[in-house]
Design a protein around this motif. Structure first.
Motif, PDB file in Angstrom:
ATOM      1  N   HIS A 178       0.859  -1.177   0.000  1.00 35.72           N
ATOM      2  CA  HIS A 178       0.000   0.000   0.000  1.00 35.72           C
ATOM      3  C   HIS A 178       0.894   1.226   0.000  1.00 35.72           C
ATOM      4  O   HIS A 178       2.101   1.120   0.168  1.00 35.72           O
ATOM      5  CB  HIS A 178      -0.897  -0.048   1.255  1.00 35.72           C
ATOM      6  CG  HIS A 178      -1.974   0.965   1.237  1.00 35.72           C
ATOM      7  ND1 HIS A 178      -1.801   2.226   1.703  1.00 35.72           N
ATOM      8  CD2 HIS A 178      -3.248   0.895   0.811  1.00 35.72           C
ATOM      9  CE1 HIS A 178      -2.923   2.910   1.562  1.00 35.72           C
ATOM     10  NE2 HIS A 178      -3.815   2.115   1.023  1.00 35.72           N
ATOM     11  N   GLN A 179       0.321   2.393  -0.154  1.00 37.69           N
ATOM     12  CA  GLN A 179       1.117   3.613  -0.191  1.00 37.69           C
ATOM     13  C   GLN A 179       1.939   3.806   1.081  1.00 37.69           C
ATOM     14  O   GLN A 179       2.947   4.486   1.072  1.00 37.69           O
ATOM     15  CB  GLN A 179       0.213   4.824  -0.400  1.00 37.69           C
ATOM     16  CG  GLN A 179      -0.403   4.854  -1.774  1.00 37.69           C
ATOM     17  CD  GLN A 179      -1.369   6.006  -1.929  1.00 37.69           C
ATOM     18  OE1 GLN A 179      -1.700   6.688  -0.974  1.00 37.69           O
ATOM     19  NE2 GLN A 179      -1.834   6.222  -3.140  1.00 37.69           N
ATOM     20  N   THR A 180       1.508   3.211   2.180  1.00 36.20           N
ATOM     21  CA  THR A 180       2.239   3.365   3.433  1.00 36.20           C
ATOM     22  C   THR A 180       3.493   2.505   3.466  1.00 36.20           C
ATOM     23  O   THR A 180       4.322   2.671   4.347  1.00 36.20           O
ATOM     24  CB  THR A 180       1.366   2.965   4.634  1.00 36.20           C
ATOM     25  OG1 THR A 180       1.009   1.586   4.500  1.00 36.20           O
ATOM     26  CG2 THR A 180       0.125   3.820   4.724  1.00 36.20           C
ATOM     27  N   GLY A 181       3.616   1.586   2.536  1.00 35.30           N
ATOM     28  CA  GLY A 181       4.760   0.695   2.523  1.00 35.30           C
ATOM     29  C   GLY A 181       4.523  -0.580   3.308  1.00 35.30           C
ATOM     30  O   GLY A 181       5.409  -1.412   3.426  1.00 35.30           O
ATOM     31  N   ILE A 182       3.331  -0.750   3.845  1.00 34.54           N
ATOM     32  CA  ILE A 182       3.007  -1.976   4.584  1.00 34.54           C
ATOM     33  C   ILE A 182       2.825  -3.095   3.567  1.00 34.54           C
ATOM     34  O   ILE A 182       2.058  -2.977   2.618  1.00 34.54           O
ATOM     35  CB  ILE A 182       1.737  -1.792   5.434  1.00 34.54           C
ATOM     36  CG1 ILE A 182       1.973  -0.727   6.504  1.00 34.54           C
ATOM     37  CG2 ILE A 182       1.314  -3.108   6.069  1.00 34.54           C
ATOM     38  CD1 ILE A 182       0.738  -0.370   7.302  1.00 34.54           C
ATOM     39  N   THR A 183       3.527  -4.192   3.752  1.00 34.50           N
ATOM     40  CA  THR A 183       3.479  -5.312   2.819  1.00 34.50           C
ATOM     41  C   THR A 183       2.826  -6.519   3.465  1.00 34.50           C
ATOM     42  O   THR A 183       2.753  -6.628   4.683  1.00 34.50           O
ATOM     43  CB  THR A 183       4.890  -5.697   2.355  1.00 34.50           C
ATOM     44  OG1 THR A 183       5.670  -6.042   3.495  1.00 34.50           O
ATOM     45  CG2 THR A 183       5.553  -4.547   1.614  1.00 34.50           C
ATOM     46  N   ALA A 184       2.366  -7.423   2.633  1.00 32.95           N
ATOM     47  CA  ALA A 184       1.756  -8.660   3.120  1.00 32.95           C
ATOM     48  C   ALA A 184       2.845  -9.648   3.522  1.00 32.95           C
ATOM     49  O   ALA A 184       3.889  -9.736   2.873  1.00 32.95           O
ATOM     50  CB  ALA A 184       0.879  -9.268   2.041  1.00 32.95           C
ATOM     51  N   GLU A 242       3.843  -3.704  11.355  1.00 36.41           N
ATOM     52  CA  GLU A 242       3.935  -3.065  10.045  1.00 36.41           C
ATOM     53  C   GLU A 242       3.883  -4.054   8.886  1.00 36.41           C
ATOM     54  O   GLU A 242       4.465  -3.833   7.824  1.00 36.41           O
ATOM     55  CB  GLU A 242       5.180  -2.184   9.966  1.00 36.41           C
ATOM     56  CG  GLU A 242       5.170  -1.061  10.978  1.00 36.41           C
ATOM     57  CD  GLU A 242       6.346  -0.131  10.843  1.00 36.41           C
ATOM     58  OE1 GLU A 242       7.015  -0.155   9.798  1.00 36.41           O
ATOM     59  OE2 GLU A 242       6.593   0.622  11.799  1.00 36.41           O
ATOM     60  N   ARG A 243       3.151  -5.157   9.079  1.00 36.93           N
ATOM     61  CA  ARG A 243       2.942  -6.151   8.027  1.00 36.93           C
ATOM     62  C   ARG A 243       1.486  -6.585   8.062  1.00 36.93           C
ATOM     63  O   ARG A 243       0.877  -6.651   9.118  1.00 36.93           O
ATOM     64  CB  ARG A 243       3.832  -7.368   8.233  1.00 36.93           C
ATOM     65  CG  ARG A 243       5.310  -7.068   8.061  1.00 36.93           C
ATOM     66  CD  ARG A 243       6.147  -8.312   8.141  1.00 36.93           C
ATOM     67  NE  ARG A 243       5.851  -9.258   7.079  1.00 36.93           N
ATOM     68  CZ  ARG A 243       6.491  -9.279   5.908  1.00 36.93           C
ATOM     69  NH1 ARG A 243       7.427  -8.415   5.657  1.00 36.93           N
ATOM     70  NH2 ARG A 243       6.166 -10.154   4.998  1.00 36.93           N
ATOM     71  N   LEU A 244       0.927  -6.898   6.895  1.00 35.15           N
ATOM     72  CA  LEU A 244      -0.407  -7.465   6.826  1.00 35.15           C
ATOM     73  C   LEU A 244      -0.316  -8.945   7.158  1.00 35.15           C
ATOM     74  O   LEU A 244       0.470  -9.678   6.552  1.00 35.15           O
ATOM     75  CB  LEU A 244      -1.000  -7.277   5.426  1.00 35.15           C
ATOM     76  CG  LEU A 244      -1.236  -5.841   4.998  1.00 35.15           C
ATOM     77  CD1 LEU A 244      -1.654  -5.802   3.532  1.00 35.15           C
ATOM     78  CD2 LEU A 244      -2.272  -5.173   5.866  1.00 35.15           C
ATOM     79  N   GLU A 245      -1.109  -9.377   8.127  1.00 37.46           N
ATOM     80  CA  GLU A 245      -1.095 -10.767   8.586  1.00 37.46           C
ATOM     81  C   GLU A 245      -2.508 -11.326   8.557  1.00 37.46           C
ATOM     82  O   GLU A 245      -3.481 -10.603   8.787  1.00 37.46           O
ATOM     83  CB  GLU A 245      -0.578 -10.847  10.025  1.00 37.46           C
ATOM     84  CG  GLU A 245       0.831 -10.347  10.230  1.00 37.46           C
ATOM     85  CD  GLU A 245       1.881 -11.344   9.820  1.00 37.46           C
ATOM     86  OE1 GLU A 245       1.558 -12.527   9.630  1.00 37.46           O
ATOM     87  OE2 GLU A 245       3.043 -10.931   9.694  1.00 37.46           O
ATOM     88  N   LEU A 246      -2.637 -12.613   8.321  1.00 36.16           N
ATOM     89  CA  LEU A 246      -3.930 -13.283   8.406  1.00 36.16           C
ATOM     90  C   LEU A 246      -4.306 -13.402   9.878  1.00 36.16           C
ATOM     91  O   LEU A 246      -3.602 -14.027  10.657  1.00 36.16           O
ATOM     92  CB  LEU A 246      -3.856 -14.672   7.766  1.00 36.16           C
ATOM     93  CG  LEU A 246      -5.138 -15.487   7.816  1.00 36.16           C
ATOM     94  CD1 LEU A 246      -6.234 -14.817   6.985  1.00 36.16           C
ATOM     95  CD2 LEU A 246      -4.881 -16.898   7.309  1.00 36.16           C
TER      96      LEU A 246
END
Length: 54
Positions: A3-9, A35-39
């Motif tokens: 995302h634009q914020t730099g947060i990655t999956a 700062e990461r996308l997590e399930l």
């Protein structure tokens, strides 16, 4: 996936999403952790849409 914020999956989330394309899940909850996308949670259908909503 970022995302634009730099947060990655996370790799685990990417793997889960790649295997869940054909459906089979009624709910997928994604959360930001460290700062990461997590399930965070996933649920398979228990019945019809109407039954699962109620």
């Amino acid at each position: 996936m970022s995302h634009q914020t730099g947060i990655t999956a996370s790799d685990d989330l990417k793997e889960f999403l790649s295997h869940s394309r054909d459906g089979g899940y009624r709910l997928i909850k994604i959360a930001i952790q460290d700062e990461r996308l997590e399930l965070a949670n996933s649920e398979k259908p228990g019945g019809t849409w109407e039954q699962d909503i109620l």
